[in-house]
Design a protein around this motif. Sequence first.
Motif, PDB file in Angstrom:
ATOM      1  N   HIS A   6       0.869  -1.175   0.000  1.00 23.59           N
ATOM      2  CA  HIS A   6       0.000   0.000   0.000  1.00 23.59           C
ATOM      3  C   HIS A   6       0.905   1.223   0.000  1.00 23.59           C
ATOM      4  O   HIS A   6       2.067   1.151   0.406  1.00 23.59           O
ATOM      5  CB  HIS A   6      -0.875  -0.021   1.264  1.00 23.59           C
ATOM      6  CG  HIS A   6      -1.877   1.067   1.298  1.00 23.59           C
ATOM      7  ND1 HIS A   6      -1.635   2.278   1.889  1.00 23.59           N
ATOM      8  CD2 HIS A   6      -3.134   1.128   0.804  1.00 23.59           C
ATOM      9  CE1 HIS A   6      -2.702   3.045   1.768  1.00 23.59           C
ATOM     10  NE2 HIS A   6      -3.630   2.368   1.113  1.00 23.59           N
ATOM     11  N   PHE A   9      -9.332 -11.905  10.368  1.00 23.53           N
ATOM     12  CA  PHE A   9      -9.981 -10.969   9.457  1.00 23.53           C
ATOM     13  C   PHE A   9     -10.950 -10.094  10.248  1.00 23.53           C
ATOM     14  O   PHE A   9     -12.090 -10.490  10.485  1.00 23.53           O
ATOM     15  CB  PHE A   9     -10.721 -11.734   8.353  1.00 23.53           C
ATOM     16  CG  PHE A   9      -9.802 -12.504   7.460  1.00 23.53           C
ATOM     17  CD1 PHE A   9      -9.314 -11.941   6.298  1.00 23.53           C
ATOM     18  CD2 PHE A   9      -9.392 -13.788   7.800  1.00 23.53           C
ATOM     19  CE1 PHE A   9      -8.442 -12.636   5.480  1.00 23.53           C
ATOM     20  CE2 PHE A   9      -8.518 -14.490   6.984  1.00 23.53           C
ATOM     21  CZ  PHE A   9      -8.044 -13.918   5.829  1.00 23.53           C
ATOM     22  N   SER A  12     -12.405  -7.531   9.246  1.00 18.98           N
ATOM     23  CA  SER A  12     -13.482  -7.163   8.326  1.00 18.98           C
ATOM     24  C   SER A  12     -13.184  -7.824   6.988  1.00 18.98           C
ATOM     25  O   SER A  12     -12.108  -8.408   6.801  1.00 18.98           O
ATOM     26  CB  SER A  12     -13.566  -5.633   8.163  1.00 18.98           C
ATOM     27  OG  SER A  12     -12.454  -5.152   7.434  1.00 18.98           O
ATOM     28  N   ALA A  36      -9.865  -6.410   5.470  1.00 13.03           N
ATOM     29  CA  ALA A  36      -8.652  -6.282   6.282  1.00 13.03           C
ATOM     30  C   ALA A  36      -8.259  -7.635   6.849  1.00 13.03           C
ATOM     31  O   ALA A  36      -9.122  -8.442   7.214  1.00 13.03           O
ATOM     32  CB  ALA A  36      -8.864  -5.286   7.412  1.00 13.03           C
ATOM     33  N   VAL A  46      -4.926  -9.541   9.308  1.00  8.31           N
ATOM     34  CA  VAL A  46      -3.674  -9.448  10.052  1.00  8.31           C
ATOM     35  C   VAL A  46      -3.072 -10.847  10.078  1.00  8.31           C
ATOM     36  O   VAL A  46      -3.732 -11.807  10.483  1.00  8.31           O
ATOM     37  CB  VAL A  46      -3.890  -8.924  11.477  1.00  8.31           C
ATOM     38  CG1 VAL A  46      -2.552  -8.854  12.223  1.00  8.31           C
ATOM     39  CG2 VAL A  46      -4.570  -7.554  11.456  1.00  8.31           C
ATOM     40  N   THR A 104      -0.221  -6.465   8.214  1.00  9.79           N
ATOM     41  CA  THR A 104      -1.615  -6.078   8.047  1.00  9.79           C
ATOM     42  C   THR A 104      -1.847  -5.785   6.573  1.00  9.79           C
ATOM     43  O   THR A 104      -1.141  -4.973   5.975  1.00  9.79           O
ATOM     44  CB  THR A 104      -1.958  -4.844   8.899  1.00  9.79           C
ATOM     45  OG1 THR A 104      -1.666  -5.152  10.268  1.00  9.79           O
ATOM     46  CG2 THR A 104      -3.416  -4.452   8.743  1.00  9.79           C
ATOM     47  N   TRP A 105      -2.809  -6.493   6.014  1.00 11.09           N
ATOM     48  CA  TRP A 105      -3.161  -6.369   4.599  1.00 11.09           C
ATOM     49  C   TRP A 105      -4.561  -5.785   4.483  1.00 11.09           C
ATOM     50  O   TRP A 105      -5.440  -6.102   5.297  1.00 11.09           O
ATOM     51  CB  TRP A 105      -3.138  -7.740   3.924  1.00 11.09           C
ATOM     52  CG  TRP A 105      -1.775  -8.339   3.817  1.00 11.09           C
ATOM     53  CD1 TRP A 105      -1.059  -8.954   4.818  1.00 11.09           C
ATOM     54  CD2 TRP A 105      -0.946  -8.398   2.660  1.00 11.09           C
ATOM     55  NE1 TRP A 105       0.157  -9.378   4.332  1.00 11.09           N
ATOM     56  CE2 TRP A 105       0.241  -9.060   3.008  1.00 11.09           C
ATOM     57  CE3 TRP A 105      -1.109  -7.960   1.343  1.00 11.09           C
ATOM     58  CZ2 TRP A 105       1.272  -9.286   2.106  1.00 11.09           C
ATOM     59  CZ3 TRP A 105      -0.093  -8.187   0.435  1.00 11.09           C
ATOM     60  CH2 TRP A 105       1.093  -8.838   0.804  1.00 11.09           C
ATOM     61  N   ILE A 106      -4.747  -4.914   3.482  1.00 14.88           N
ATOM     62  CA  ILE A 106      -6.076  -4.361   3.226  1.00 14.88           C
ATOM     63  C   ILE A 106      -6.435  -4.597   1.770  1.00 14.88           C
ATOM     64  O   ILE A 106      -5.567  -4.672   0.895  1.00 14.88           O
ATOM     65  CB  ILE A 106      -6.168  -2.862   3.581  1.00 14.88           C
ATOM     66  CG1 ILE A 106      -5.165  -2.037   2.757  1.00 14.88           C
ATOM     67  CG2 ILE A 106      -5.981  -2.632   5.071  1.00 14.88           C
ATOM     68  CD1 ILE A 106      -5.402  -0.538   2.846  1.00 14.88           C
ATOM     69  N   ARG A 107      -7.733  -4.709   1.532  1.00 16.22           N
ATOM     70  CA  ARG A 107      -8.237  -4.874   0.173  1.00 16.22           C
ATOM     71  C   ARG A 107      -8.216  -3.506  -0.496  1.00 16.22           C
ATOM     72  O   ARG A 107      -8.745  -2.540   0.031  1.00 16.22           O
ATOM     73  CB  ARG A 107      -9.646  -5.451   0.230  1.00 16.22           C
ATOM     74  CG  ARG A 107     -10.299  -5.665  -1.085  1.00 16.22           C
ATOM     75  CD  ARG A 107      -9.658  -6.727  -1.912  1.00 16.22           C
ATOM     76  NE  ARG A 107     -10.062  -8.070  -1.530  1.00 16.22           N
ATOM     77  CZ  ARG A 107      -9.698  -9.126  -2.225  1.00 16.22           C
ATOM     78  NH1 ARG A 107      -8.945  -9.001  -3.291  1.00 16.22           N
ATOM     79  NH2 ARG A 107     -10.071 -10.323  -1.847  1.00 16.22           N
ATOM     80  N   ASP A 108      -7.554  -3.428  -1.644  1.00 18.96           N
ATOM     81  CA  ASP A 108      -7.429  -2.185  -2.415  1.00 18.96           C
ATOM     82  C   ASP A 108      -7.947  -2.493  -3.814  1.00 18.96           C
ATOM     83  O   ASP A 108      -7.209  -3.017  -4.649  1.00 18.96           O
ATOM     84  CB  ASP A 108      -5.959  -1.744  -2.437  1.00 18.96           C
ATOM     85  CG  ASP A 108      -5.740  -0.421  -3.154  1.00 18.96           C
ATOM     86  OD1 ASP A 108      -6.730   0.295  -3.404  1.00 18.96           O
ATOM     87  OD2 ASP A 108      -4.577  -0.108  -3.449  1.00 18.96           O
ATOM     88  N   TRP A 152      -5.000  -7.321  -2.722  1.00 18.98           N
ATOM     89  CA  TRP A 152      -4.588  -7.142  -1.337  1.00 18.98           C
ATOM     90  C   TRP A 152      -3.251  -6.412  -1.329  1.00 18.98           C
ATOM     91  O   TRP A 152      -2.383  -6.701  -2.146  1.00 18.98           O
ATOM     92  CB  TRP A 152      -4.409  -8.503  -0.646  1.00 18.98           C
ATOM     93  CG  TRP A 152      -5.684  -9.187  -0.310  1.00 18.98           C
ATOM     94  CD1 TRP A 152      -6.297 -10.181  -1.031  1.00 18.98           C
ATOM     95  CD2 TRP A 152      -6.505  -8.960   0.833  1.00 18.98           C
ATOM     96  NE1 TRP A 152      -7.445 -10.568  -0.402  1.00 18.98           N
ATOM     97  CE2 TRP A 152      -7.593  -9.837   0.751  1.00 18.98           C
ATOM     98  CE3 TRP A 152      -6.423  -8.098   1.923  1.00 18.98           C
ATOM     99  CZ2 TRP A 152      -8.594  -9.875   1.716  1.00 18.98           C
ATOM    100  CZ3 TRP A 152      -7.414  -8.133   2.884  1.00 18.98           C
ATOM    101  CH2 TRP A 152      -8.494  -9.017   2.783  1.00 18.98           C
ATOM    102  N   CYS A 188      -0.165  -4.813   1.433  1.00 15.95           N
ATOM    103  CA  CYS A 188       0.352  -4.756   2.801  1.00 15.95           C
ATOM    104  C   CYS A 188       0.510  -3.294   3.209  1.00 15.95           C
ATOM    105  O   CYS A 188       1.183  -2.521   2.527  1.00 15.95           O
ATOM    106  CB  CYS A 188       1.691  -5.484   2.900  1.00 15.95           C
ATOM    107  SG  CYS A 188       2.313  -5.578   4.595  1.00 15.95           S
TER     108      CYS A 188
END
Length: 137
Positions: free
Chosen positions: A32, A74, A76, A79, A81, A108-112, A116, A118
């Motif tokens: 990210h 997860f 959410s 997101a 971890v 920590t990974w987020i959906r973009d 995904w 980091c």
Amino acid sequence: MQDNSHELFALEKKFWQSMVDTDTDTAIELLHEPAFMVSSHGSMKFDHAGYRKMAEQGTMVVKSFKLSEMEATFPSDGAAVLSYKVHQILSPRGKSEKVEQHMTDTSTWIRDGDAWRCVMHTEAPAPTAKGGDAGQR
């Protein structure tokens, strides 16, 4: 909530392999912007250009790694971890000496969009067992 554990474990391994292969472009695709890292060197926030500089000019390089005890949670749908142990071999850039480390890491990974990325990585020395054989490798 969908469990994407296997996909994220594969992405985490892909990121580590990009460090071994000095494939900075692959690493940047997985990061990210901006991202954070916390280690024994302190806390830092960096963009893609900052990561490229660290990866290509930093004082230490990753020579090999082995990830184990990978777990995911997860909070959410967008997101995750990850927590795991890593056995890593590092070398000072341009030198043949090796430094072996056993660490405990989180990412920590987020959906973009569809991917995904980091956004945060931490690492700390793995605890060593005192008296007895618990935790020995």
